[in-house]
Design a protein around this motif. Structure first.
Motif, PDB file in Angstrom:
ATOM      1  N   SER A 165      15.128 -14.901  -5.862  1.00 30.72           N
ATOM      2  CA  SER A 165      14.206 -13.899  -5.311  1.00 30.72           C
ATOM      3  C   SER A 165      13.820 -12.830  -6.321  1.00 30.72           C
ATOM      4  N   ALA A 170      10.117 -13.249  -7.318  1.00 34.07           N
ATOM      5  CA  ALA A 170       9.182 -12.844  -6.261  1.00 34.07           C
ATOM      6  C   ALA A 170       9.165 -11.327  -6.083  1.00 34.07           C
ATOM      7  N   TRP A 171      10.343 -10.701  -6.133  1.00 36.62           N
ATOM      8  CA  TRP A 171      10.383  -9.238  -5.997  1.00 36.62           C
ATOM      9  C   TRP A 171       9.711  -8.560  -7.197  1.00 36.62           C
TER      10      TRP A 171
END
Length: 87
Positions: free
Chosen positions: A41, A44-45
């Protein structure tokens, strides 16, 4: 990082629960899902942070961390799905 470093303590707690039905394979699956989702993640963050700004993404991250803590607190210790989602 917290999931990886805190996993031995959480695993020991889950194994000591009297009403848990989790075996080693389920505990390994919970750790694998949590570790992979934490590491994957980041990309994406990073994109979301560039697009929406640090303040909004930090607030969303704090909300999601709080929701995960609440899920671990009130979730069923013998349910691998709820533990995986909370992590």
């Amino acid at each position: 990082c917290g999931l990886v470093l805190g996993w031995p303590s959480l695993r020991r707690f889950l194994k000591e629960e009297e009403d848990t039905e989790l075996d080693e394979a389920a505990l390994g699956l919970i750790f694998t899902i949590g570790a992979w989702s934490t590491q994957s993640s980041r990309f994406a963050w990073g994109i979301a942070r560039d697009r929406f700004g640090t303040r909004r993404i930090a607030a969303l991250s704090m909300f999601m961390a709080t929701a995960g803590c609440i899920g671990l607190t009130f979730g069923d210790a013998s349910n691998a799905t709820s533990l995986s989602i909370s992590m």
